[in-house]
Design a protein around this motif. Structure first.
Motif, PDB file in Angstrom:
ATOM      1  N   GLY A  72       9.233   9.347  13.737  1.00  0.00           N
ATOM      2  CA  GLY A  72       7.778   9.320  13.705  1.00  0.00           C
ATOM      3  C   GLY A  72       7.104   8.472  14.752  1.00  0.00           C
ATOM      4  N   SER A  73       6.699   7.259  14.399  1.00  0.00           N
ATOM      5  CA  SER A  73       5.829   6.442  15.240  1.00  0.00           C
ATOM      6  C   SER A  73       6.508   6.002  16.534  1.00  0.00           C
ATOM      7  CB  SER A  73       5.388   5.199  14.462  1.00  0.00           C
ATOM      8  OG  SER A  73       6.507   4.375  14.177  1.00  0.00           O
ATOM      9  N   TYR A 109       0.824  -1.210   0.000  1.00  0.00           N
ATOM     10  CA  TYR A 109       0.000   0.000   0.000  1.00  0.00           C
ATOM     11  C   TYR A 109       0.862   1.265   0.000  1.00  0.00           C
ATOM     12  CZ  TYR A 109      -4.610  -2.127   0.712  1.00  0.00           C
ATOM     13  OH  TYR A 109      -5.788  -2.809   0.550  1.00  0.00           O
ATOM     14  N   TYR A 110       1.963   1.225   0.732  1.00  0.00           N
ATOM     15  CA  TYR A 110       2.853   2.385   0.848  1.00  0.00           C
ATOM     16  C   TYR A 110       3.368   2.827  -0.517  1.00  0.00           C
ATOM     17  CZ  TYR A 110       6.657   5.217   2.883  1.00  0.00           C
ATOM     18  OH  TYR A 110       7.507   6.232   3.259  1.00  0.00           O
ATOM     19  N   ALA A 166       7.008  -4.460  14.161  1.00  0.00           N
ATOM     20  CA  ALA A 166       7.572  -4.548  12.817  1.00  0.00           C
ATOM     21  C   ALA A 166       7.783  -3.141  12.267  1.00  0.00           C
ATOM     22  CB  ALA A 166       6.639  -5.330  11.900  1.00  0.00           C
ATOM     23  N   VAL A 167       8.932  -2.912  11.659  1.00  0.00           N
ATOM     24  CA  VAL A 167       9.233  -1.647  10.994  1.00  0.00           C
ATOM     25  C   VAL A 167       9.385  -1.959   9.506  1.00  0.00           C
ATOM     26  CG1 VAL A 167      10.749   0.360  10.908  1.00  0.00           C
ATOM     27  CG2 VAL A 167      10.385  -0.824  13.084  1.00  0.00           C
ATOM     28  N   LYS A 216       4.825   9.674   3.801  1.00  0.00           N
ATOM     29  CA  LYS A 216       5.928   8.920   3.187  1.00  0.00           C
ATOM     30  C   LYS A 216       7.273   9.169   3.873  1.00  0.00           C
ATOM     31  CE  LYS A 216       3.365   6.947   0.024  1.00  0.00           C
ATOM     32  NZ  LYS A 216       3.653   6.845  -1.402  1.00  0.00           N
ATOM     33  N   THR A 217       7.271   9.259   5.198  1.00  0.00           N
ATOM     34  CA  THR A 217       8.541   9.356   5.915  1.00  0.00           C
ATOM     35  C   THR A 217       9.183   7.979   6.094  1.00  0.00           C
ATOM     36  OG1 THR A 217       7.674   9.024   8.170  1.00  0.00           O
ATOM     37  CG2 THR A 217       7.596  11.274   7.274  1.00  0.00           C
ATOM     38  N   GLY A 218       8.384   6.926   5.963  1.00  0.00           N
ATOM     39  CA  GLY A 218       8.875   5.575   6.185  1.00  0.00           C
ATOM     40  C   GLY A 218       8.923   5.165   7.640  1.00  0.00           C
TER      41      GLY A 218
END
Length: 284
Positions: free
Chosen positions: A193-194, A28-29, A125-126, A103-105
C-alpha cells in the motif's frame, strides 16, 4: 537561530512523538471511528488522520518553535504555500489513507525535517508492524521496535535488474505506468500500500525498487521527504529519472515526473531504461 544538533536526547524525543502517533492510529484502526470519513477532491480524510496530525504538530511545536521552524503538513497545507524558515518539518500523519480504511494494515506515518529543501532527519512509522524506521543525515538508518532498542538496517546488494523485486501498489496504475513496469525485467513484484510501507520493504530487503510516475496527479512532498532519507541512509538511492534530486518546500508540493527509488547498484541503468521505454511508449 537555534543550533540544531539532533543529539541523542532530541532524537529520542522525536521517536517518542512517533510512537505516540502510532498509538493514536492503532486505536482508531481498531474502532468504528476509522470508518468515519470526509470525501474531498483529493481523497478521504479520516478522523484518525486529523487526530494524529494535531498530536504530532502539538508535540513538535513544544520544542521546535518559530521563527526557526516551519510546518508543512498534508492536513494544514494551503496551495502555493512556502515556508521561509531555516528548518521545515514535512509531515504526513497518515500515509495510505485508503489502506487504513480498507484495513490492509499497510499505512504509515511520515515525519521529516528539511533544511534548504533537503531532508536531514526522517521517521517512518509502520503502526501495524509496530516498527519505526529513522535516519539522520550521514548517520545511517535504524529500525526500532517497542523495546526502543535500535538496529541498523541496510538495503540489499542485489546487482542485476533480473534479480530485483519491484514493489508496487495494488491499484493507482494508469496504462502508461503499467506498460513501463511490464517492460522492465524484474524478477518479481510485491504489492504493498503506502509509500512509507513500500520503502520499508526495500529496507527489509524484500523489495529493491519503487517507481513513481505522475499522471493526472503527482505524489506530494509529504509522500517522499521521510521515505527518501531512510532509504538513502540505508544505502539506497532516489532521484528523478534524469538523475536530479528531489527538492522539497519549493511552493509546488507536487513531485511531477518519474522518480526512481532503488537499492542502488542498478539505479542509473534503471533510470536510463525507464527514459528509453517511455520514449517508445509515448511515441505510440
Amino acid at each position: 537561530m537555534t543550533t540544531l544538533t539532533l543529539d541523542t536526547t532530541q532524537l529520542s524525543q522525536i521517536l517518542t512523538v512517533a510512537w505516540g502517533a502510532t498509538d493514536i492510529l492503532r486505536k482508531y484502526y481498531r474502532s468504528d471511528v476509522a470508518e468515519q470519513q470526509e470525501q474531498d477532491k483529493d481523497g478521504p480524510v479520516t478522523a484518525a488522520d486529523l487526530a494524529c496530525n494535531h498530536y504530532i504538530l502539538e508535540e513538535l511545536q513544544k520544542t521546535y518553535k518559530a521563527p526557526e521552524f516551519g510546518y508543512l503538513s498534508e492536513e494544514t497545507y494551503s496551495k502555493g504555500e512556502t515556508f521561509p524558515q531555516p528548518y521545515v518539518w514535512i509531515i504526513d500523519p497518515l500515509d495510505g489513507t485508503r489502506d487504513f480504511l480498507d484495513k490492509t494494515g499497510e499505512y504509515a506515518i511520515h515525519i521529516a525535517l528539511t533544511q534548504a529543501g533537503r531532508p536531514i532527519l526522517a521517521v517512518v512509522a509502520v503502526p501495524e508492524a509496530e516498527k519505526i524506521y529513522y535516519a539522520v543525515k550521514d548517520r545511517g538508518t535504524y529500525v526500532e521496535t517497542r523495546d526502543r532498542q535500535p538496529t541498523r538496517i541496510k538495503v540489499s546488494q542485489r546487482q542485476s535488474i533480473s534479480d530485483l523485486y519491484l514493489v508496487v501498489s495494488r491499484t493507482h496504475r494508469d496504462d502508461r505506468f503499467q506498460k513501463l513496469i511490464d517492460q522492465l525485467p524484474f524478477k518479481g513484484r510485491n504489492y504493498v500500500g503506502s509509500v512509507g510501507k513500500k520503502i520499508a520493504t526495500v529496507l527489509e530487503q524484500a523489495s529493491d525498487v519503487y517507481i513513481s510516475l505522475s499522471g493526472k496527479s503527482a505524489p506530494k512532498d509529504w509522500d517522499f521527504a521521510a521515505p527518501e532519507l531512510i532509504l538513502t541512509e540505508a544505502g539506497g538511492k532516489i532521484t528523478y529519472f534524469d538523475g536530479s534530486p528531489l527538492i522539497y518546500n519549493k511552493g509546488d508540493v507536487n513531485q511531477w515526473g518519474g522518480i526512481m527509488a532503488s537499492n542502488g547498484p542498478c539505479h542509473q541503468e534503471l533510470c536510463s531504461q525507464a527514459i528509453a521505454l517511455l520514449e517508445v511508449i509515448d511515441a505510440g
